[in-house]
Design a protein around this motif. Structure first.
Motif, PDB file in Angstrom:
ATOM      1  N   PHE A 207     -49.883 -45.883  26.805  1.00  0.00           N
ATOM      2  CA  PHE A 207     -49.808 -47.172  27.077  1.00  0.00           C
ATOM      3  C   PHE A 207     -50.667 -47.999  25.546  1.00  0.00           C
ATOM      4  O   PHE A 207     -51.592 -47.474  25.511  1.00  0.00           O
ATOM      5  N   LEU A 208     -49.949 -48.529  24.756  1.00  0.00           N
ATOM      6  CA  LEU A 208     -50.498 -49.190  23.485  1.00  0.00           C
ATOM      7  C   LEU A 208     -50.654 -50.738  24.160  1.00  0.00           C
ATOM      8  O   LEU A 208     -49.770 -51.554  24.488  1.00  0.00           O
ATOM      9  N   LEU A 209     -52.029 -51.394  24.242  1.00  0.00           N
ATOM     10  CA  LEU A 209     -52.423 -52.422  24.907  1.00  0.00           C
ATOM     11  C   LEU A 209     -52.850 -53.451  23.744  1.00  0.00           C
ATOM     12  O   LEU A 209     -54.044 -53.063  23.511  1.00  0.00           O
ATOM     13  N   SER A 210     -51.994 -54.314  23.181  1.00  0.00           N
ATOM     14  CA  SER A 210     -52.650 -55.087  22.133  1.00  0.00           C
ATOM     15  C   SER A 210     -52.898 -56.191  22.631  1.00  0.00           C
ATOM     16  O   SER A 210     -52.438 -56.956  23.662  1.00  0.00           O
ATOM     17  N   SER A 211     -53.642 -57.160  21.771  1.00  0.00           N
ATOM     18  CA  SER A 211     -53.827 -58.571  21.921  1.00  0.00           C
ATOM     19  C   SER A 211     -52.919 -59.515  21.916  1.00  0.00           C
ATOM     20  O   SER A 211     -52.311 -60.551  22.686  1.00  0.00           O
ATOM     21  N   TRP A 212     -51.824 -59.533  20.612  1.00  0.00           N
ATOM     22  CA  TRP A 212     -50.790 -60.378  20.257  1.00  0.00           C
ATOM     23  C   TRP A 212     -49.570 -59.719  20.601  1.00  0.00           C
ATOM     24  O   TRP A 212     -48.300 -60.245  20.045  1.00  0.00           O
ATOM     25  N   ASP A 213     -49.294 -58.789  21.540  1.00  0.00           N
ATOM     26  CA  ASP A 213     -48.183 -58.066  21.622  1.00  0.00           C
ATOM     27  C   ASP A 213     -47.971 -57.854  23.421  1.00  0.00           C
ATOM     28  O   ASP A 213     -49.035 -57.497  23.936  1.00  0.00           O
ATOM     29  N   GLU A 214     -46.717 -57.486  23.694  1.00  0.00           N
ATOM     30  CA  GLU A 214     -46.505 -57.071  25.190  1.00  0.00           C
ATOM     31  C   GLU A 214     -47.064 -55.727  25.354  1.00  0.00           C
ATOM     32  O   GLU A 214     -46.662 -54.877  24.198  1.00  0.00           O
ATOM     33  N   PRO A 215     -47.472 -55.384  26.341  1.00  0.00           N
ATOM     34  CA  PRO A 215     -47.687 -53.641  26.609  1.00  0.00           C
ATOM     35  C   PRO A 215     -46.528 -52.763  26.187  1.00  0.00           C
ATOM     36  O   PRO A 215     -45.319 -53.006  26.354  1.00  0.00           O
ATOM     37  N   ARG A 216     -46.868 -51.933  25.423  1.00  0.00           N
ATOM     38  CA  ARG A 216     -45.705 -50.831  24.896  1.00  0.00           C
ATOM     39  C   ARG A 216     -46.287 -49.345  25.678  1.00  0.00           C
ATOM     40  O   ARG A 216     -47.411 -48.910  25.434  1.00  0.00           O
ATOM     41  N   GLY A 217     -45.131 -48.790  26.309  1.00  0.00           N
ATOM     42  CA  GLY A 217     -45.326 -47.473  26.877  1.00  0.00           C
ATOM     43  C   GLY A 217     -44.586 -46.411  26.171  1.00  0.00           C
ATOM     44  O   GLY A 217     -43.506 -46.673  25.485  1.00  0.00           O
ATOM     45  N   GLY A 218     -45.099 -45.294  26.590  1.00  0.00           N
ATOM     46  CA  GLY A 218     -44.197 -44.030  25.908  1.00  0.00           C
ATOM     47  C   GLY A 218     -44.167 -44.080  24.470  1.00  0.00           C
ATOM     48  O   GLY A 218     -45.014 -44.441  23.565  1.00  0.00           O
ATOM     49  N   GLU A 219     -42.863 -43.587  23.850  1.00  0.00           N
ATOM     50  CA  GLU A 219     -42.629 -43.657  22.362  1.00  0.00           C
ATOM     51  C   GLU A 219     -42.880 -44.880  21.846  1.00  0.00           C
ATOM     52  O   GLU A 219     -42.677 -44.840  20.694  1.00  0.00           O
ATOM     53  N   ALA A 220     -42.271 -45.912  22.585  1.00  0.00           N
ATOM     54  CA  ALA A 220     -42.575 -47.271  22.115  1.00  0.00           C
ATOM     55  C   ALA A 220     -44.049 -47.580  21.473  1.00  0.00           C
ATOM     56  O   ALA A 220     -43.993 -48.483  20.463  1.00  0.00           O
ATOM     57  N   ALA A 221     -44.920 -46.984  21.995  1.00  0.00           N
ATOM     58  CA  ALA A 221     -46.265 -47.240  21.685  1.00  0.00           C
ATOM     59  C   ALA A 221     -46.497 -46.721  20.256  1.00  0.00           C
ATOM     60  O   ALA A 221     -46.906 -47.329  19.392  1.00  0.00           O
ATOM     61  N   TYR A 222     -46.145 -45.440  19.818  1.00  0.00           N
ATOM     62  CA  TYR A 222     -46.148 -45.030  18.384  1.00  0.00           C
ATOM     63  C   TYR A 222     -45.054 -45.707  17.596  1.00  0.00           C
ATOM     64  O   TYR A 222     -45.401 -45.888  16.281  1.00  0.00           O
ATOM     65  N   CYS A 223     -43.860 -46.017  18.165  1.00  0.00           N
ATOM     66  CA  CYS A 223     -42.959 -46.906  17.492  1.00  0.00           C
ATOM     67  C   CYS A 223     -43.405 -48.036  16.627  1.00  0.00           C
ATOM     68  O   CYS A 223     -43.352 -48.389  15.675  1.00  0.00           O
ATOM     69  N   GLN A 224     -44.183 -48.877  17.579  1.00  0.00           N
ATOM     70  CA  GLN A 224     -44.939 -49.954  17.378  1.00  0.00           C
ATOM     71  C   GLN A 224     -45.790 -49.962  16.115  1.00  0.00           C
ATOM     72  O   GLN A 224     -45.862 -50.704  15.205  1.00  0.00           O
ATOM     73  N   MET A 225     -46.516 -48.815  16.121  1.00  0.00           N
ATOM     74  CA  MET A 225     -47.619 -48.394  15.143  1.00  0.00           C
ATOM     75  C   MET A 225     -46.789 -48.275  13.605  1.00  0.00           C
ATOM     76  O   MET A 225     -47.158 -48.709  12.631  1.00  0.00           O
ATOM     77  N   ASP A 226     -45.599 -47.558  13.689  1.00  0.00           N
ATOM     78  CA  ASP A 226     -44.744 -47.650  12.558  1.00  0.00           C
ATOM     79  C   ASP A 226     -44.130 -48.886  12.086  1.00  0.00           C
ATOM     80  O   ASP A 226     -44.259 -49.139  10.664  1.00  0.00           O
ATOM     81  N   LEU A 227     -43.825 -49.845  12.997  1.00  0.00           N
ATOM     82  CA  LEU A 227     -43.226 -50.998  12.759  1.00  0.00           C
ATOM     83  C   LEU A 227     -44.347 -51.870  12.196  1.00  0.00           C
ATOM     84  O   LEU A 227     -44.066 -52.514  11.184  1.00  0.00           O
ATOM     85  N   ALA A 228     -45.619 -51.821  12.419  1.00  0.00           N
ATOM     86  CA  ALA A 228     -46.853 -52.330  12.177  1.00  0.00           C
ATOM     87  C   ALA A 228     -47.011 -52.057  10.487  1.00  0.00           C
ATOM     88  O   ALA A 228     -47.227 -52.787   9.636  1.00  0.00           O
ATOM     89  N   LEU A 229     -46.798 -50.716  10.216  1.00  0.00           N
ATOM     90  CA  LEU A 229     -46.994 -50.186   8.867  1.00  0.00           C
ATOM     91  C   LEU A 229     -46.073 -50.790   7.792  1.00  0.00           C
ATOM     92  O   LEU A 229     -46.239 -51.146   7.022  1.00  0.00           O
ATOM     93  N   ALA A 230     -44.883 -50.832   8.577  1.00  0.00           N
ATOM     94  CA  ALA A 230     -43.717 -51.251   7.660  1.00  0.00           C
ATOM     95  C   ALA A 230     -44.095 -52.904   7.271  1.00  0.00           C
ATOM     96  O   ALA A 230     -43.757 -53.234   6.387  1.00  0.00           O
ATOM     97  N   TYR A 231     -44.490 -53.532   8.475  1.00  0.00           N
ATOM     98  CA  TYR A 231     -44.460 -55.015   8.266  1.00  0.00           C
ATOM     99  C   TYR A 231     -45.647 -55.224   7.264  1.00  0.00           C
ATOM    100  O   TYR A 231     -45.554 -56.037   6.445  1.00  0.00           O
ATOM    101  N   LEU A 232     -46.734 -54.535   7.188  1.00  0.00           N
ATOM    102  CA  LEU A 232     -47.891 -54.796   6.515  1.00  0.00           C
ATOM    103  C   LEU A 232     -47.402 -54.330   4.901  1.00  0.00           C
ATOM    104  O   LEU A 232     -47.711 -55.065   4.120  1.00  0.00           O
ATOM    105  N   GLN A 233     -46.489 -53.622   4.913  1.00  0.00           N
ATOM    106  CA  GLN A 233     -45.990 -53.163   3.443  1.00  0.00           C
ATOM    107  C   GLN A 233     -44.938 -54.106   2.938  1.00  0.00           C
ATOM    108  O   GLN A 233     -45.108 -54.679   1.757  1.00  0.00           O
TER     109      GLN A 233
END
Length: 292
Positions: A207-233
């Motif tokens: 589980f990825l538990l962020s302050s500004w996002d809904e809780p993300r479970g399973g593969e969605a946790a790592y997918c959210q990190m990839d999306l974050a990197l793409a957003y930063l770029q």
């Protein structure tokens, strides 16, 4: 909301008055670790103590069981209710040393980093009982069962931390993982990238538990990190694009960049100006995500 047997998520809606007649609707999560005692990870804005106390009672516990508040960083929506909770329970408060000055003197924070409606979001200054560093292990109950591992994840702020609860595979990341399409807030663009990459290397996150996002479970946790990197770029590319004509005015750059990435005009605040200014410092380094 119960995430795992020991972890509960509390969602706190709040409003930010960005200008006369214009209010930005926001939310922030705080988290509760219910062991032998109760540990809070962040506290929401001023007034959230009531929601937190009511929730604790609803699960058959007592707010007096709160023994520790861990602040992932010093911003208003994370420390807002800390003073009230400390005064009501006598709990300890801990954070990274780079956040100490702004936690212990909120007026100083407001002078250095003005936020619309700051005085309505923060209930007051609070003293830190202990400082945290990368690699520390927090043991709230004096047993290994509820240990939390500290990861220094700067970028959003200099002393931002993330916390791993290995027993249940939970990572609390504060605001270290930006959310695609949401308001980006960071002081150092490259550090933000490196922090996301750092926590991506942690295996076994359930589980990825962020302050500004809904809780993300399973593969969605790592997918959210990839999306974050793409957003930063994408943000970085946009800042480079809008400043390519030689524009250096930070407000104009912020307005143009916000429009390019689809953020509404009311998000053009000192916080967003500060964020895009961090990208301007690196405009000669276009491959933000891919550079080490």
């Amino acid at each position: 909301m119960q995430i795992t047997p020991a972890i509960h998520a509390l969602r706190h809606p709040f409003k930010v008055p960005v200008s006369p007649g214009i209010v930005l609707d926001r939310f922030v999560y705080s988290y509760l670790l219910a062991g032998e005692t109760i540990t809070l990870i962040d506290t929401g804005v001023a007034g959230c103590e009531k929601v937190i106390f009511d929730y604790i009672r609803s699960i058959g516990r007592d707010p007096d069981e709160i023994s520790l508040i861990i602040l992932t960083h010093s911003h208003p929506d994370h420390i807002g209710a800390a003073k009230a909770i400390r005064e009501a329970t006598g709990c300890s408060v801990i954070a990274h040393p780079a956040e100490r000055a702004w936690i212990e003197d909120v007026n100083f924070q407001n002078r250095e980093r003005p936020v619309p409606g700051f005085s309505t979001l923060v209930g007051g200054s609070v003293h830190l009982d202990h400082e945290l560093a990368d690699g520390d292990v927090i043991d709230p109950d004096g047993t290994e069962e509820y240990e939390l591992q500290v990861f220094h994840t700067p970028g959003h702020s200099a002393g931002s931390i993330s916390l791993l609860f290995p027993r249940e595979g939970v990572l609390f990341c504060g605001d270290a993982v930006p959310v695609e399409g949401d308001l980006p807030v960071y002081d150092d663009a490259q550090e933000s990238v490196q922090s996301v990459k750092k926590i991506k290397t942690i295996r076994g996150i359930r589980f990825l538990l962020s302050s500004w996002d809904e809780p993300r479970g399973g593969e969605a946790a790592y997918c959210q990190m990839d999306l974050a990197l793409a957003y930063l770029q994408r943000i970085h590319n946009s800042v480079i694009t809008v400043s390519a004509d030689g524009t250096t005015d930070p407000v104009e750059i912020t307005k143009r960049t916000a429009a390019l990435i689809g953020l509404p005009l009311q998000t053009v605040t000192p916080l967003l100006i500060r964020t895009f200014a961090a990208n301007m410092k690196l405009r000669n380094h276009p491959n933000l995500v891919f550079e080490t």
